[in-house]
Enzyme design. Structure first.
Site, PDB file in Angstrom:
ATOM      1  N   ARG A 225       0.807  -1.241   0.110  1.00 21.16           N
ATOM      2  CA  ARG A 225      -0.302  -0.184  -0.124  1.00 21.16           C
ATOM      3  C   ARG A 225       0.760   1.319   0.207  1.00 21.16           C
ATOM      4  NH1 ARG A 225      -3.565  -2.512  -1.748  1.00 21.16           N
ATOM      5  NH2 ARG A 225      -5.706  -2.642  -0.591  1.00 21.16           N
ATOM      6  N   HIS A 273      -1.353  -0.092  -9.959  1.00 23.77           N
ATOM      7  CA  HIS A 273      -2.168  -1.187  -8.886  1.00 23.77           C
ATOM      8  C   HIS A 273      -2.640  -2.257  -9.574  1.00 23.77           C
ATOM      9  CE1 HIS A 273      -4.369  -1.312  -4.971  1.00 23.77           C
ATOM     10  NE2 HIS A 273      -4.456  -2.344  -5.430  1.00 23.77           N
TER      11      HIS A 273
HETATM   12  P1  NDP Z   1      -2.053 -11.001   5.228  1.00 25.96           P
HETATM   13  O1  NDP Z   1      -3.325 -10.242   6.236  1.00 25.96           O
HETATM   14  O2  NDP Z   1      -2.330 -12.399   4.911  1.00 25.96           O
HETATM   15  O3  NDP Z   1      -0.674 -10.666   5.869  1.00 25.96           O
HETATM   16  C1  NDP Z   1      -0.264  -9.439   6.248  1.00 25.96           C
HETATM   17  C2  NDP Z   1       1.193  -9.655   6.832  1.00 25.96           C
HETATM   18  O4  NDP Z   1       1.593  -8.514   7.498  1.00 25.96           O
HETATM   19  C3  NDP Z   1       1.127 -10.658   8.198  1.00 25.96           C
HETATM   20  O5  NDP Z   1       2.363 -11.615   8.020  1.00 25.96           O
HETATM   21  C4  NDP Z   1       1.296  -9.726   9.077  1.00 25.96           C
HETATM   22  O6  NDP Z   1       1.700 -10.389  10.573  1.00 25.96           O
HETATM   23  C5  NDP Z   1       1.862  -8.711   8.838  1.00 25.96           C
HETATM   24  N1  NDP Z   1       1.795  -7.438   9.607  1.00 25.96           N
HETATM   25  C6  NDP Z   1       0.744  -6.882   9.778  1.00 25.96           C
HETATM   26  N2  NDP Z   1       0.677  -5.765  10.748  1.00 25.96           N
HETATM   27  C7  NDP Z   1       2.304  -5.836  10.831  1.00 25.96           C
HETATM   28  C8  NDP Z   1       2.946  -4.983  11.602  1.00 25.96           C
HETATM   29  N3  NDP Z   1       2.356  -3.991  12.433  1.00 25.96           N
HETATM   30  N4  NDP Z   1       4.291  -5.457  11.976  1.00 25.96           N
HETATM   31  C9  NDP Z   1       4.863  -6.247  11.345  1.00 25.96           C
HETATM   32  N5  NDP Z   1       4.052  -7.301  10.415  1.00 25.96           N
HETATM   33  C10 NDP Z   1       2.852  -6.757  10.321  1.00 25.96           C
HETATM   34  O7  NDP Z   1      -2.317 -10.068   3.826  1.00 25.96           O
HETATM   35  P2  NDP Z   1      -2.052 -10.614   2.378  1.00 25.96           P
HETATM   36  O8  NDP Z   1      -0.727 -11.156   2.440  1.00 25.96           O
HETATM   37  O9  NDP Z   1      -3.406 -11.240   1.855  1.00 25.96           O
HETATM   38  O10 NDP Z   1      -2.013  -8.963   1.789  1.00 25.96           O
HETATM   39  C11 NDP Z   1      -1.004  -8.093   2.089  1.00 25.96           C
HETATM   40  C12 NDP Z   1      -1.388  -6.800   1.414  1.00 25.96           C
HETATM   41  O11 NDP Z   1      -1.131  -6.887   0.154  1.00 25.96           O
HETATM   42  C13 NDP Z   1      -2.965  -5.905   1.666  1.00 25.96           C
HETATM   43  O12 NDP Z   1      -3.244  -5.720   2.709  1.00 25.96           O
HETATM   44  C14 NDP Z   1      -2.924  -5.182   0.412  1.00 25.96           C
HETATM   45  O13 NDP Z   1      -2.656  -3.963   1.149  1.00 25.96           O
HETATM   46  C15 NDP Z   1      -2.079  -5.676  -0.589  1.00 25.96           C
HETATM   47  N6  NDP Z   1      -2.375  -6.111  -1.686  1.00 25.96           N
HETATM   48  C16 NDP Z   1      -2.078  -5.374  -2.826  1.00 25.96           C
HETATM   49  C17 NDP Z   1      -2.582  -5.790  -4.223  1.00 25.96           C
HETATM   50  C18 NDP Z   1      -2.115  -5.043  -5.482  1.00 25.96           C
HETATM   51  O14 NDP Z   1      -2.546  -5.455  -6.433  1.00 25.96           O
HETATM   52  N7  NDP Z   1      -0.967  -4.187  -5.388  1.00 25.96           N
HETATM   53  C19 NDP Z   1      -3.524  -6.925  -4.374  1.00 25.96           C
HETATM   54  C20 NDP Z   1      -3.779  -7.567  -3.063  1.00 25.96           C
HETATM   55  C21 NDP Z   1      -3.304  -7.224  -1.687  1.00 25.96           C
HETATM   56  P3  NDP Z   1       1.349 -11.695  11.238  1.00 25.96           P
HETATM   57  O15 NDP Z   1       1.553 -12.846  10.042  1.00 25.96           O
HETATM   58  O16 NDP Z   1       1.867 -11.663  12.519  1.00 25.96           O
HETATM   59  O17 NDP Z   1      -0.461 -11.763  11.151  1.00 25.96           O
HETATM   60  C1  OXD Z   2      -6.550  -5.841  -2.815  1.00 28.78           C
HETATM   61  C2  OXD Z   2      -5.965  -4.978  -3.963  1.00 28.78           C
HETATM   62  O1  OXD Z   2      -6.508  -5.395  -1.699  1.00 28.78           O
HETATM   63  O2  OXD Z   2      -6.206  -4.939  -5.138  1.00 28.78           O
HETATM   64  O3  OXD Z   2      -7.418  -6.789  -3.161  1.00 28.78           O
HETATM   65  O4  OXD Z   2      -5.027  -4.125  -3.651  1.00 28.78           O
END
Ligand code: NDP
Ligand code: OXD
Length: 310
Positions: A225, A273
């Site tokens: 993000r 994106h």
């Molecule tokens: P998940 O919720 O599965 O994973 C998030 C990860 O971030 C977890 O490992 C979590 O830790 C870690 N995390 C969250 N907060 C913290 C923190 N404060 N400190 C350290 N680690 C942290 O999300 P996804 O993997 O499914 O997706 C990740 C992001 O990708 C989405 O939130 C979205 O913003 C982005 N995205 C972008 C897209 C694009 O096209 N550019 C498409 C889809 C998603 P823990 O494992 O301990 O919970």
């Molecule tokens: C999602 C994205 O969060 O597209 O699914 O970024």
């Protein structure tokens, strides 16, 4: 009859209507799927994406869940009117797309492919790139997407390290957590991939201080993000030469304004994106599966922890 309201941008209805109806049928769910309702109190589930008509969830007082089509839920998680359980999207299509995009960006920088594409100048430069085993790639965020990318890069033999809120133990990946862990990870990183969600804790996690922890010449790849990065600090680090390049897919303001310095910066690659998209067919199966679970009294899959913010 289970009443399902589709609240997403009108343009996505054509993509989702048929796959959702098919997935409900296949799951044996008798659903009344619609984009409008005269009686919000009768809606059982909302399929949600930012930019749709619903922003006040109060009238949906009997809804059993809100099912996000997006993985990132920062647009809805702090909505005070949302009292219903919220599930985020975890989808094979998203995972595959993100893994392909991240792997491509990492290989571009690892192999210095730009030099050969842009430098067709008659000079025979025969230096071979290092092997993946000699390149350290760090992934911030080891969730559904971060783990998938880490696994693929590990299979290619990169030295993959990762960081998450809760300590992980993943085969072949050196895992860190906590502030000290982040500093240790950054100090070894040659290519940094951001796959954290946007929360109060992760906003501007890449700032002047954390950028200074990276070795000179590090590369940043951000499909997470835009808010994860302090843009001014990144631009300063690119201009000083401390950071060699940033490939950015997500931005604080989207679409990225035409006048934003990222567009014209020689050390920045902007993609709009597109790193990963929720795919209607597989996403609809996930939505149907979650409704089926909920109707059977089972816990929702991928339920958002409203306190953690993701
Ligand atoms: P998940 O919720 O599965 O994973 C998030 C990860 O971030 C977890 O490992 C979590 O830790 C870690 N995390 C969250 N907060 C913290 C923190 N404060 N400190 C350290 N680690 C942290 O999300 P996804 O993997 O499914 O997706 C990740 C992001 O990708 C989405 O939130 C979205 O913003 C982005 N995205 C972008 C897209 C694009 O096209 N550019 C498409 C889809 C998603 P823990 O494992 O301990 O919970
Ligand atoms: C999602 C994205 O969060 O597209 O699914 O970024």
């Amino acid at each position: 009859m289970i009443r399902v309201l589709f609240s997403a941008p009108a343009s996505s209805w054509a993509d989702y209507e048929a796959p959702l109806r098919r997935a409900f049928d296949k799951a044996g769910l008798a659903c009344d799927l619609s984009t409008q309702t005269d009686d919000p109190a009768k809606i059982d589930y909302l399929v949600y994406a930012p930019g749709g008509p619903v922003s006040d969830f109060t009238p949906f007082c009997h809804a059993k869940a809100v099912l996000s089509l997006w993985a990132g839920v920062e647009n809805i998680v702090s909505n005070k009117t949302l009292t219903q359980p919220l599930a985020r999207m975890v989808d094979d299509g998203l995972g595959e797309g993100m893994t392909e995009w991240v792997t491509a960006q990492v290989l571009r920088h690892h192999l210095d492919i730009d030099q050969h594409i842009l430098g067709q100048d008659g000079i025979w430069r025969s230096a071979a790139p290092p092997l993946a085993r000699d390149r350290t790639v760090a992934i911030l965020g080891l969730g559904a997407l971060g783990r998938s990318c880490a696994g693929a890069l590990n299979t290619l033999n990169f030295n993959v390290i990762g960081w998450s809120r809760r300590q992980k133990d993943l085969p072949g990946i050196t895992c860190y957590s906590g502030q000290e862990g982040l500093n240790t990870l950054l100090s070894q990183t040659q290519i940094l991939v951001l796959l954290l969600p946007q929360t109060a804790q992760t906003a501007h996690i890449i700032n002047a201080q954390s950028l200074a922890c990276l070795p000179k010449g590090a590369i940043i790849i951000n499909p997470g993000r835009g808010a994860l990065i302090d843009d001014e600090a990144l631009l300063a680090a690119l201009d000083s030469g401390h950071i060699a390049h940033a490939t950015l897919d997500v931005f604080t303001q989207e679409p990225l304004p035409a006048a934003h310095p990222y567009w014209a910066h020689k050390k920045v690659t902007v993609t709009p994106h597109i790193a990963a998209r929720t795919r209607p067919a597989s996403a609809s199966r996930n939505i149907a599966q979650n409704i089926k679970r909920c109707e059977a009294g089972q816990p929702l899959l991928h339920r958002v922890d409203r306190t953690a913010g993701y």
